[in-house]
Design a protein around this motif. Structure first.
Motif, short mmCIF file in Angstrom:
data_model
loop_
_atom_site.label_atom_id
_atom_site.label_comp_id
_atom_site.label_asym_id
_atom_site.label_seq_id
_atom_site.Cartn_x
_atom_site.Cartn_y
_atom_site.Cartn_z
N ALA A 268 29.36 116.14 158.05
CA ALA A 268 29.51 117.59 158.07
C ALA A 268 28.49 118.25 158.99
O ALA A 268 28.82 119.12 159.82
N ILE A 269 27.23 117.84 158.86
CA ILE A 269 26.17 118.44 159.69
C ILE A 269 26.40 118.13 161.16
O ILE A 269 26.33 119.02 162.02
N SER A 270 26.69 116.87 161.47
CA SER A 270 26.91 116.48 162.87
C SER A 270 28.11 117.19 163.46
O SER A 270 28.07 117.68 164.61
N PHE A 271 29.18 117.27 162.69
CA PHE A 271 30.40 117.91 163.19
C PHE A 271 30.18 119.40 163.42
O PHE A 271 30.58 119.94 164.47
N ALA A 272 29.55 120.09 162.47
CA ALA A 272 29.30 121.53 162.62
C ALA A 272 28.39 121.81 163.80
O ALA A 272 28.62 122.76 164.57
N LEU A 273 27.36 120.99 163.98
CA LEU A 273 26.45 121.17 165.12
C LEU A 273 27.18 121.01 166.44
O LEU A 273 27.00 121.79 167.38
N SER B 235 39.67 126.36 150.54
CA SER B 235 39.31 127.67 151.07
C SER B 235 38.19 127.61 152.10
O SER B 235 37.54 128.62 152.39
N VAL B 236 37.94 126.43 152.68
CA VAL B 236 36.85 126.28 153.65
C VAL B 236 37.04 127.21 154.85
O VAL B 236 36.09 127.81 155.35
N GLY B 237 38.28 127.31 155.33
CA GLY B 237 38.54 128.17 156.48
C GLY B 237 38.17 129.62 156.21
O GLY B 237 37.55 130.28 157.06
N THR B 238 38.52 130.11 155.04
CA THR B 238 38.20 131.50 154.68
C THR B 238 36.70 131.71 154.60
O THR B 238 36.17 132.69 155.13
N TRP B 239 36.00 130.78 153.95
CA TRP B 239 34.54 130.91 153.82
C TRP B 239 33.85 130.79 155.17
O TRP B 239 32.87 131.49 155.44
N THR B 240 34.37 129.94 156.03
CA THR B 240 33.79 129.81 157.38
C THR B 240 33.91 131.12 158.14
O THR B 240 32.94 131.59 158.77
N TYR C 244 35.48 116.19 148.44
CA TYR C 244 35.92 117.42 149.10
C TYR C 244 34.86 118.51 149.01
O TYR C 244 34.51 119.13 150.02
N THR C 245 34.35 118.76 147.82
CA THR C 245 33.37 119.82 147.64
C THR C 245 32.09 119.52 148.41
O THR C 245 31.47 120.42 148.99
N THR C 246 31.68 118.26 148.42
CA THR C 246 30.49 117.87 149.19
C THR C 246 30.67 118.21 150.66
O THR C 246 29.79 118.81 151.29
N MET C 247 31.80 117.84 151.22
CA MET C 247 32.07 118.11 152.63
C MET C 247 32.19 119.62 152.88
O MET C 247 31.59 120.14 153.83
N ALA C 248 32.92 120.31 152.04
CA ALA C 248 33.16 121.74 152.23
C ALA C 248 31.85 122.52 152.19
O ALA C 248 31.56 123.33 153.07
N MET C 249 31.05 122.28 151.16
CA MET C 249 29.79 123.02 151.01
C MET C 249 28.77 122.65 152.09
O MET C 249 27.99 123.48 152.53
N SER C 250 28.82 121.40 152.54
CA SER C 250 27.91 120.97 153.61
C SER C 250 28.25 121.67 154.92
O SER C 250 27.35 122.06 155.67
N LEU C 251 29.53 121.82 155.20
CA LEU C 251 29.95 122.51 156.42
C LEU C 251 29.51 123.98 156.40
O LEU C 251 28.94 124.49 157.37
N VAL C 252 29.77 124.65 155.29
CA VAL C 252 29.40 126.07 155.18
C VAL C 252 27.89 126.24 155.21
O VAL C 252 27.36 127.16 155.85
#
Length: 296
Positions: free
Chosen positions: A7-12, A135-140, A212-220
């Motif tokens: 998640a961190i690498s992808f978001a960066l 809801s990751v897209g909405t939170w992003t 899922y939640t781990t990935m979602a919250m890590s991205l946000v």
């Protein structure tokens, strides 16, 4: 830990690469900007469909997809402004000597249509994903939007650093609405509030019981962290432009705003071209000013 690292690498990467891509396109000749805008519009439409298609996909891949779709849609909105297509009712430099509400109104007029476009898109995305499990897209989108508003308010109150390297010629007039001053309590309050949200999100990622939640919250959380760092770029004299040197023009004059005697304000990259800010002292030094956004 594997999901967090991904998640961190992808978001960066998405934050860094998408910003650079827009910096390249925004300085392309007019026809290429038009082609780029058409392509991004089609892509944004596909991403809106993708958000709906993955709204109930409760997997790490679904979280990554929702995050990416929202970033692309945000990038499309930012590009529409930076390309000069959706800006505002005013496309000229600030009137010298204007202060307070009068100057704020002029600055707001330079981007009013764009602000309405962001609002309308946000409402549309919330409506499309209302009640969605993923809801990751909405939170992003909401993080990008709210941190952009925070940046504008901080710039209105005052921050010290700016750079013109991110402003292309066709929107160089924005530099005349920028101002510089020492950051104060408001900056610390908003950064502290954002940091608390980051801490809460990071804790949710660390204590999640499903992938899922781990990935979602890590991205946000990573996106929030990047937005906070960008806030600090407005205060600390750090060479953040070096991160996108590969996307900036070789000739510094390409990004110099014609702001003789104008006030200069720093704008965070995901939001840096938003000039709804004022200051009390004008300066002829326009070598420092910058834009957002980046899609960040």
């Amino acid at each position: 830990m594997g999901s967090v690292a991904i998640a961190i690498s992808f978001a960066l990467f998405v934050w860094w690469f998408s910003t650079g891509l827009i910096l390249i396109l925004v300085r392309a000749p007019g026809p290429w900007r038009a082609i780029g805008m058409v392509a991004m519009t089609v892509l944004a439409g596909l991403c809106a469909w993708g958000l709906v298609a993955t709204r109930d996909t409760m997997t790490p891949a679904g979280a990554l997809a929702g995050f990416t779709y929202a970033i692309v849609i945000w990038g499309w909105l930012e590009a529409s402004f930076l390309f000069g297509y959706v800006t505002g009712t005013r496309r000229e430099a600030a009137t010298p000597g204007r202060q307070g509400i009068a100057r704020f109104r002029q600055a707001l007029a330079t981007l009013c249509w764009h602000e309405l476009a962001i609002l309308a898109t946000g409402i549309g995305l919330i409506a499309l994903n209302w009640g969605a499990a993923n809801s990751v897209g909405t939170w992003t989108y909401l993080v990008l939007w709210l941190m952009r508003i925070s940046a504008k308010l901080n710039l209105f109150v005052g921050v010290p650093n700016a750079t013109t390297e991110f402003l292309p010629r066709h929107i160089a007039y924005l530099g005349t609405y920028f101002a510089r001053r020492r950051a104060g309590l408001f900056f610390m309050a908003t950064v502290t509030a954002a940091s608390l949200c980051f801490g809460i999100t990071l804790h949710a990622a660390a204590t999640a019981s499903d992938p899922y939640t781990t990935m979602a919250m890590s991205l946000v959380a990573t996106l929030l962290a990047l937005a906070i760092v960008e806030h600090w770029f407005m205060v600390l004299p750090l060479p953040d432009a070096a991160l996108w040197r590969w996307a900036l023009p070789a000739d510094p004059a390409e990004s110099m705003p014609p702001a003789a005697g104008a006030t200069v304000v720093t704008l965070p990259r995901l939001r840096r071209t938003d000039p709804t800010l004022t200051d009390t002292a004008a300066t002829p030094d326009t070598r420092k000013a910058s834009m957002p956004g980046r899609p960040r």
